[in-house]
Write a protein that holds these residues in place. Sequence first.
Motif, short mmCIF file in Angstrom:
data_model
loop_
_atom_site.label_atom_id
_atom_site.label_comp_id
_atom_site.label_asym_id
_atom_site.label_seq_id
_atom_site.Cartn_x
_atom_site.Cartn_y
_atom_site.Cartn_z
N GLY A 1 0.83 -1.19 0.00
CA GLY A 1 0.00 0.00 0.00
C GLY A 1 0.86 1.24 0.00
O GLY A 1 2.05 1.20 0.35
N TYR A 2 0.31 2.36 -0.41
CA TYR A 2 1.04 3.62 -0.39
C TYR A 2 1.19 4.10 1.05
O TYR A 2 0.35 3.83 1.91
N GLU A 3 2.29 4.81 1.31
CA GLU A 3 2.56 5.41 2.62
C GLU A 3 2.52 4.36 3.73
O GLU A 3 2.00 4.60 4.82
N ASN A 4 3.08 3.18 3.45
CA ASN A 4 3.21 2.10 4.43
C ASN A 4 1.86 1.57 4.94
O ASN A 4 1.80 0.98 6.03
N HIS A 5 0.81 1.78 4.18
CA HIS A 5 -0.47 1.21 4.58
C HIS A 5 -0.47 -0.30 4.34
O HIS A 5 0.12 -0.79 3.37
N TYR B 1 3.11 -11.37 3.02
CA TYR B 1 4.18 -11.35 4.01
C TYR B 1 3.96 -10.19 4.97
O TYR B 1 3.23 -9.24 4.67
N THR B 2 4.58 -10.30 6.12
CA THR B 2 4.64 -9.18 7.06
C THR B 2 6.09 -8.78 7.23
O THR B 2 7.00 -9.59 7.04
N GLU B 3 6.29 -7.55 7.56
CA GLU B 3 7.65 -7.04 7.72
C GLU B 3 7.69 -6.04 8.85
O GLU B 3 6.78 -5.21 8.99
N GLY B 4 8.70 -6.11 9.68
CA GLY B 4 8.82 -5.17 10.79
C GLY B 4 10.21 -5.21 11.39
O GLY B 4 11.01 -6.10 11.11
N GLN B 5 10.48 -4.25 12.23
CA GLN B 5 11.76 -4.18 12.92
C GLN B 5 11.59 -4.59 14.37
O GLN B 5 10.49 -4.49 14.94
N ALA B 6 12.68 -5.04 14.97
CA ALA B 6 12.64 -5.45 16.37
C ALA B 6 14.06 -5.44 16.93
O ALA B 6 15.04 -5.34 16.18
N LEU B 7 14.14 -5.55 18.24
CA LEU B 7 15.42 -5.70 18.92
C LEU B 7 15.49 -7.12 19.44
O LEU B 7 14.69 -7.52 20.30
N ALA B 8 16.41 -7.91 18.88
CA ALA B 8 16.58 -9.30 19.31
C ALA B 8 17.55 -9.34 20.49
O ALA B 8 18.63 -8.77 20.42
N ARG B 9 17.13 -10.06 21.54
CA ARG B 9 17.98 -10.12 22.74
C ARG B 9 18.16 -11.57 23.18
O ARG B 9 17.19 -12.33 23.27
N SER B 10 19.40 -11.94 23.41
CA SER B 10 19.71 -13.25 23.98
C SER B 10 20.26 -13.02 25.38
O SER B 10 20.24 -11.90 25.90
N LYS B 11 20.78 -14.07 25.99
CA LYS B 11 21.36 -13.91 27.32
C LYS B 11 22.63 -13.07 27.29
O LYS B 11 23.03 -12.51 28.30
N GLU B 12 23.23 -13.00 26.10
CA GLU B 12 24.52 -12.34 26.00
C GLU B 12 24.47 -10.95 25.37
O GLU B 12 25.10 -10.02 25.84
N LYS B 13 23.68 -10.80 24.29
CA LYS B 13 23.73 -9.56 23.52
C LYS B 13 22.36 -9.16 23.02
O LYS B 13 21.40 -9.94 23.04
N SER B 14 22.29 -7.92 22.48
CA SER B 14 21.08 -7.40 21.82
C SER B 14 21.48 -6.84 20.46
O SER B 14 22.49 -6.16 20.34
N TYR C 1 -2.12 0.23 -6.04
CA TYR C 1 -1.10 -0.26 -5.11
C TYR C 1 0.29 0.15 -5.59
O TYR C 1 0.51 0.43 -6.78
N PHE C 2 1.21 0.18 -4.66
CA PHE C 2 2.60 0.52 -4.96
C PHE C 2 3.32 -0.76 -5.37
O PHE C 2 3.45 -1.69 -4.56
N VAL C 3 3.79 -0.81 -6.62
CA VAL C 3 4.41 -2.02 -7.17
C VAL C 3 5.86 -1.73 -7.53
O VAL C 3 6.15 -0.78 -8.27
N GLN C 4 6.77 -2.54 -7.01
CA GLN C 4 8.19 -2.39 -7.30
C GLN C 4 8.77 -3.73 -7.73
O GLN C 4 8.41 -4.77 -7.18
N ASP C 5 9.69 -3.69 -8.71
CA ASP C 5 10.42 -4.91 -9.06
C ASP C 5 11.78 -4.88 -8.38
O ASP C 5 12.21 -3.85 -7.84
#
Length: 417
Positions: A70-74, A98-111, A258-262
């Motif tokens: 979608g346009y403007e991240n809709h 598909y879904t797409e997103g950002q996150a902070l992955a954290r283990s016992k040692e690092k992030s 819709y916003f279409v990109q190759d």
Amino acid sequence: MSASFEIFLGLRYLRSKRKRSAISVLTWISVIGVAIGVMALNVVLSVMNGFDEDLKSKIVGMNAHIIITGYENHTLADSAKIAEIVGKMDHVIAVGPYTEGQALARSKEKSVGVMVWGVDPDHPQAVADLNKFLWDAKSTDLRMPETAGSGRSERIFLGAELAHRLQVMVGDDIILFLPILQQTPMGMMPQSVKLQVVGLVNTGMYDYDSAYTYVSIANGQKMYQLQNDVTGIAVKLDNVDLAPDIAKQIRSKFNGEYFVQDWLQMNRNLFVALQTEKWVMSIILSLIVLVAALNIVNPLTMMVIDKTKEIGILKAMGATDKSITFIFIFEGMFIGVLGILLGVLGGFVLCELIAKIPIPMPGGGMVYYIDRLPVKVDPFVSYVAIPVFSVILCFLATLYPARQAAKLEPVDAIRYS
């Protein structure tokens, strides 16, 4: 004089013991110079072709050929309908939301900051060809366990380099902190979810292996509170080169809704930079071949001086300027063609060695995207274009000394000797 006699004289001059040994040394230096120039041009262009091809295959393998968003991240609410329409188009072999997103992955040692992709475990091909790059795992491992006690229902694939940075292995748990705030007794805190690592993805491309993670699309929708919506729809084709045309057809079919990109649009800057670099390197290495070809002038000029008496006698016996010119052009071309053949052979051998014996890249994939030196020989460029280009340069280099030999007057040539 017949051409066969001129060739005979040219070969005899090349084989004869000369008064000046420097001529023989310069002749071999010219042969070696042309060979090195041609070999360098062949090897460097083959390596750059290999880099381009390797990078392209990994980008295409781990990304959709076309994405619809979608346009403007809709988000898209009617993904099933869109997928059904696109799936019926020519050359389309796979379509998937598909879904797409950002996150902070954290283990016992690092992030570490990561990208989280939600894919259909049964049909991930449209988004990413996971089964091609997974270690001892299948894309279906992202599905919820069928029996209790078989592990967490929230499962995740990590890039191999990301797992190394987090110091986790298959079977370990990690926590993802999402950019979604929730109210807690301690105030507003990022929402978090614990997931079990069930597989590692190794593409050999550092940018992907150090930042990409994959979950099931159901978990992705749940984590980012999308309900039944998706971030976008991925499309895979039977011919990746058709992506721009198919993308245009999709835009027309939906009237630009819709916003279409190759994939070329999404990676345009990278491939334009690679193409520019290839042209620049071709020009620079062509100058090396040019300098090597011009070195043919030196032994030919000294040969003309050394054979001045013979040239005078030949002209006195009726040899024409054209015949004398041909003799020395033939000698120069013999030197040049010998160097070109050695260069092509050396380039072929060196490219085969690079292909069979992997050479690690300095800094690994952190600097150059890939972790080894790739090579892909283009037969037309290596065995036709470069040799023909080199032959033309060598021919041009022979013209000056050949014309000087032809201009000698018989009486002056014999008297001078």
